[in-house]
Motif scaffolding. Structure first.
Motif, PDB file in Angstrom:
ATOM      1  N   ARG A 158      -2.148   9.678  -2.622  1.00 45.16           N
ATOM      2  CA  ARG A 158      -3.241   8.556  -2.491  1.00 45.16           C
ATOM      3  C   ARG A 158      -2.104   7.646  -3.335  1.00 45.16           C
ATOM      4  N   PRO A 159      -3.079   7.013  -3.527  1.00 46.52           N
ATOM      5  CA  PRO A 159      -1.918   5.178  -3.870  1.00 46.52           C
ATOM      6  C   PRO A 159      -1.787   5.667  -5.609  1.00 46.52           C
ATOM      7  N   ALA A 160      -2.268   6.518  -6.209  1.00 45.35           N
ATOM      8  CA  ALA A 160      -2.500   6.318  -7.838  1.00 45.35           C
ATOM      9  C   ALA A 160      -1.543   7.373  -7.716  1.00 45.35           C
ATOM     10  N   ASP A 161      -1.488   8.177  -7.305  1.00 44.02           N
ATOM     11  CA  ASP A 161      -0.665   9.413  -7.496  1.00 44.02           C
ATOM     12  C   ASP A 161       0.701   9.242  -7.353  1.00 44.02           C
ATOM     13  N   PHE A 162       1.285   7.732  -6.826  1.00 42.26           N
ATOM     14  CA  PHE A 162       2.667   7.199  -6.810  1.00 42.26           C
ATOM     15  C   PHE A 162       3.178   7.671  -7.952  1.00 42.26           C
ATOM     16  N   ALA A 163       4.613   7.446  -8.928  1.00 41.04           N
ATOM     17  CA  ALA A 163       5.085   6.767  -9.770  1.00 41.04           C
ATOM     18  C   ALA A 163       6.265   5.873  -9.233  1.00 41.04           C
ATOM     19  N   PRO A 164       5.667   4.438  -9.939  1.00 41.25           N
ATOM     20  CA  PRO A 164       4.298   4.459 -10.685  1.00 41.25           C
ATOM     21  C   PRO A 164       3.091   4.029  -9.534  1.00 41.25           C
ATOM     22  N   PRO A 165       2.219   3.842  -9.981  1.00 40.98           N
ATOM     23  CA  PRO A 165       1.177   4.346  -8.914  1.00 40.98           C
ATOM     24  C   PRO A 165       1.197   2.676  -8.297  1.00 40.98           C
ATOM     25  N   LEU A 166       0.701   2.686  -6.749  1.00 42.86           N
ATOM     26  CA  LEU A 166       1.175   1.763  -6.018  1.00 42.86           C
ATOM     27  C   LEU A 166      -0.159   0.304  -6.758  1.00 42.86           C
ATOM     28  N   ASP A 167      -1.020   0.377  -7.183  1.00 37.28           N
ATOM     29  CA  ASP A 167      -2.022  -0.112  -7.192  1.00 37.28           C
ATOM     30  C   ASP A 167      -1.070  -1.062  -8.753  1.00 37.28           C
ATOM     31  N   GLU A 168      -0.696  -1.028  -9.260  1.00 34.08           N
ATOM     32  CA  GLU A 168      -0.196  -1.041 -10.417  1.00 34.08           C
ATOM     33  C   GLU A 168       0.899  -1.979 -10.029  1.00 34.08           C
ATOM     34  N   LEU A 169       1.728  -1.204  -9.368  1.00 33.97           N
ATOM     35  CA  LEU A 169       3.017  -2.514  -8.416  1.00 33.97           C
ATOM     36  C   LEU A 169       2.490  -3.148  -7.905  1.00 33.97           C
ATOM     37  N   ALA A 170       1.475  -3.207  -7.601  1.00 31.69           N
ATOM     38  CA  ALA A 170       0.934  -4.755  -7.298  1.00 31.69           C
ATOM     39  C   ALA A 170       0.034  -4.970  -8.319  1.00 31.69           C
ATOM     40  N   GLU A 171       0.308  -4.918  -8.607  1.00 32.71           N
ATOM     41  CA  GLU A 171      -1.051  -6.307  -9.899  1.00 32.71           C
ATOM     42  C   GLU A 171      -0.091  -6.270 -10.413  1.00 32.71           C
ATOM     43  N   VAL A 172       0.796  -5.869 -10.805  1.00 32.53           N
ATOM     44  CA  VAL A 172       2.553  -6.160 -11.818  1.00 32.53           C
ATOM     45  C   VAL A 172       3.144  -7.297 -11.145  1.00 32.53           C
ATOM     46  N   TYR A 173       3.517  -7.270  -9.938  1.00 33.34           N
ATOM     47  CA  TYR A 173       4.275  -8.414  -8.966  1.00 33.34           C
ATOM     48  C   TYR A 173       3.004  -8.895  -8.257  1.00 33.34           C
ATOM     49  N   ARG A 174       2.565  -9.057  -8.768  1.00 39.34           N
ATOM     50  CA  ARG A 174       0.630 -10.094  -8.072  1.00 39.34           C
ATOM     51  C   ARG A 174       1.995 -12.091  -8.219  1.00 39.34           C
ATOM     52  N   GLY A 175       1.985 -12.428  -6.523  1.00 41.03           N
ATOM     53  CA  GLY A 175       2.739 -13.490  -6.544  1.00 41.03           C
ATOM     54  C   GLY A 175       4.242 -13.448  -6.143  1.00 41.03           C
ATOM     55  N   ARG A 176       4.430 -12.579  -6.634  1.00 42.32           N
ATOM     56  CA  ARG A 176       5.950 -11.863  -5.558  1.00 42.32           C
ATOM     57  C   ARG A 176       6.168 -11.242  -4.034  1.00 42.32           C
ATOM     58  N   ASP A 177       7.589 -11.784  -3.841  1.00 37.82           N
ATOM     59  CA  ASP A 177       7.227 -10.984  -2.530  1.00 37.82           C
ATOM     60  C   ASP A 177       8.063 -10.016  -3.013  1.00 37.82           C
ATOM     61  N   MET A 178       7.124  -8.871  -2.199  1.00 32.11           N
ATOM     62  CA  MET A 178       7.377  -7.563  -2.945  1.00 32.11           C
ATOM     63  C   MET A 178       7.876  -6.719  -0.851  1.00 32.11           C
ATOM     64  N   ALA A 179       8.675  -5.752  -1.642  1.00 35.37           N
ATOM     65  CA  ALA A 179       8.707  -4.486  -0.118  1.00 35.37           C
ATOM     66  C   ALA A 179       8.583  -2.612  -1.490  1.00 35.37           C
ATOM     67  N   VAL A 180       7.850  -2.378  -0.349  1.00 33.77           N
ATOM     68  CA  VAL A 180       6.966  -0.699  -1.034  1.00 33.77           C
ATOM     69  C   VAL A 180       7.423  -0.123  -0.183  1.00 33.77           C
ATOM     70  N   LYS A 181       8.491   0.645  -0.845  1.00 34.27           N
ATOM     71  CA  LYS A 181       8.810   1.602   0.508  1.00 34.27           C
ATOM     72  C   LYS A 181       7.235   2.602   0.450  1.00 34.27           C
ATOM     73  N   CYS A 182       7.094   3.914   1.363  1.00 34.01           N
ATOM     74  CA  CYS A 182       5.956   4.293   0.594  1.00 34.01           C
ATOM     75  C   CYS A 182       5.724   5.543   2.016  1.00 34.01           C
ATOM     76  N   ALA A 183       4.964   7.036   2.237  1.00 35.71           N
ATOM     77  CA  ALA A 183       4.959   7.884   2.824  1.00 35.71           C
ATOM     78  C   ALA A 183       4.307   6.938   4.378  1.00 35.71           C
ATOM     79  N   PRO A 184       4.142   7.714   5.431  1.00 35.19           N
ATOM     80  CA  PRO A 184       4.403   7.314   6.589  1.00 35.19           C
ATOM     81  C   PRO A 184       2.803   7.713   6.994  1.00 35.19           C
ATOM     82  N   GLY A 185       2.406   8.724   5.723  1.00 35.09           N
ATOM     83  CA  GLY A 185       0.252   8.694   6.454  1.00 35.09           C
ATOM     84  C   GLY A 185       0.027   8.189   5.066  1.00 35.09           C
ATOM     85  N   ILE A 186       0.073   7.104   4.643  1.00 36.81           N
ATOM     86  CA  ILE A 186      -0.648   6.264   3.847  1.00 36.81           C
ATOM     87  C   ILE A 186      -1.184   5.406   4.516  1.00 36.81           C
ATOM     88  N   ASP A 187      -3.025   5.683   4.559  1.00 36.51           N
ATOM     89  CA  ASP A 187      -4.166   4.799   4.428  1.00 36.51           C
ATOM     90  C   ASP A 187      -4.259   3.105   4.702  1.00 36.51           C
TER      91      ASP A 187
END
Length: 386
Positions: free
Chosen positions: A174-203
């Motif tokens: 679940r995105p909320a269970d990552f550390a730091p949470p995925l959605d918080e990362l996306a919000e903090v860096y909104r407007g920035r070019d970003m790559a987030v390494k993530c679990a292959p099973g992400i929906d």
């Protein structure tokens, strides 16, 4: 849990004295048969420092299959487990070529060392003082202590690798269970070019902010998803297939996906897992002139398999039942049997002993559904030159 390194340990290991001490310990075999005697020798040679020296030597040996030039690196056991393989990190770093980039969860630096080779400028940050010290040693880069959710750069592109395990070692999806949470990362860096390494099973619906989702495999194993935003994203979906010893390749949803559905031809092709998970089976089929056996099943068929893969030459096929399959195996004297399954509720490990394969030959059975018909295809696996 492995040895708990301190910043002082890292300073010693990086010193001339530490390098010499590690070289002495590295002369020990440290096999299961010699381990107790080797530990005793290490304690005589290094005293209280034996534990950290032994741990470092063992981790370096363990890292050889994962990281380039691991004989000079410093690790913690957990950091090595979480580290991105060099081949994958190299691939990702190329997309940051010429950019200023900030690895906001740099850990011991396995991504940062490759970013330094491609980016115009690369810096790292982490919260763990020991990993920061190790990253500085491993990469020579500028690494600072900072919370990934509290930016210390303004305009740099961002790379993040959130932790994907809890304290028990279980994987989290679940995105909320990552550390730091995925959605918080996306919000903090909104407007920035970003790559987030993530679990292959992400929906994908769970990460609507990701403009591109890339599935990456290495040597046949799907390793990760990478979520791309901003100008770093160029397509919606991408599959990247990497090999340790040859050049990799990629396929995207920008390519044609027109492919027919046909009866089994001369070959069966099982696409790489990254292609399947990225939903690009039809695109892969169109690229290589293949067809689907069934529009809902990932197995493909054709008269000529793509180069550099393991494909399956069809010997015989028909409606699947255990009784009929057993007869087919007996007729072809198949004793060593590989079973591949898609679209049917069949457990290969439970099925194999019931089939009682006997004979001098080796074969692969592909079990699948074609339309509403359960189908068995007896094949001969072959490695296609690439």
């Amino acid at each position: 849990m492995g040895y708990r390194f301190t910043v002082a340990d890292v300073a010693f290991l990086g010193s001339a004295e530490g390098v010499a001490a590690l070289a002495e310990i590295d002369r020990l075999e440290l096999t299961s048969a010699s381990y107790l005697a080797d530990v005793a020798t290490a304690r005589k040679q290094a005293g209280d420092r034996a534990a950290m020296l032994l741990e470092t030597v063992l981790l370096r040996r363990k890292a050889v299959s994962k990281l380039d030039d691991s004989t000079r690196w410093l690790f913690t056991d957990e950091a090595l487990q979480q580290a991105t393989p060099s081949r994958v990190a190299e691939h990702r770093a190329r997309r940051f070529t010429g950019r200023v980039v900030h690895d906001v969860t740099c850990s011991i630096g396995t991504e940062l060392v490759h970013l330094r080779e491609t980016a115009d400028q690369a810096i790292g940050s982490d919260l763990d003082e020991v990993r920061i010290a190790m990253a500085r040693h491993n990469t020579g880069a500028s690494v600072v202590r900072a919370d990934a959710l509290k930016p210390v750069t303004k305009h740099a592109a961002v790379l993040a690798d959130p932790a994907r395990r809890d304290s028990s070692g279980r994987r989290k999806w679940r995105p909320a269970d990552f550390a730091p949470p995925l959605d918080e990362l996306a919000e903090v860096y909104r407007g920035r070019d970003m790559a987030v390494k993530c679990a292959p099973g992400i929906d994908p619906p769970d990460v609507p902010w990701a403009r591109e989702i890339e599935l990456v495999s290495l040597d046949g194993q799907v390793r990760e998803s990478c979520l791309w935003t901003g100008d770093l994203a160029t397509v919606g979906r991408r599959a990247t297939v990497l090999k340790s010893d040859v050049d990799g390749w990629t396929i995207t949803d920008a390519e044609p996906d027109d492919c027919p559905v046909t009866a089994p031809a001369e070959w069966i092709i099982d696409p790489d897992g990254a292609v399947v998970r990225a939903g690009l089976v039809r695109h892969y089929a169109a690229r290589h002139g293949l067809a689907q056996l069934d529009p809902r099943i990932a197995y493909l068929t054709g008269m000529r398999p793509p180069p550099g893969i393991r494909a399956f030459r069809v010997i015989e096929h028909g409606r699947y039942s255990e009784k009929s399959l057993k007869q087919v195996l007996g007729r072809h004297e198949i004793g060593r049997l590989e079973i591949l399954v898609r679209g049917l509720d069949v457990d290969p490990n439970a099925l194999r002993p019931r089939l009682r394969p006997r004979g001098p030959r080796e074969g692969t059975v592909v079990l699948t559904r074609i339309g509403h018909t359960p189908t068995a295809l007896l094949c001969q696996a072959e490695r296609i030159p690439g």
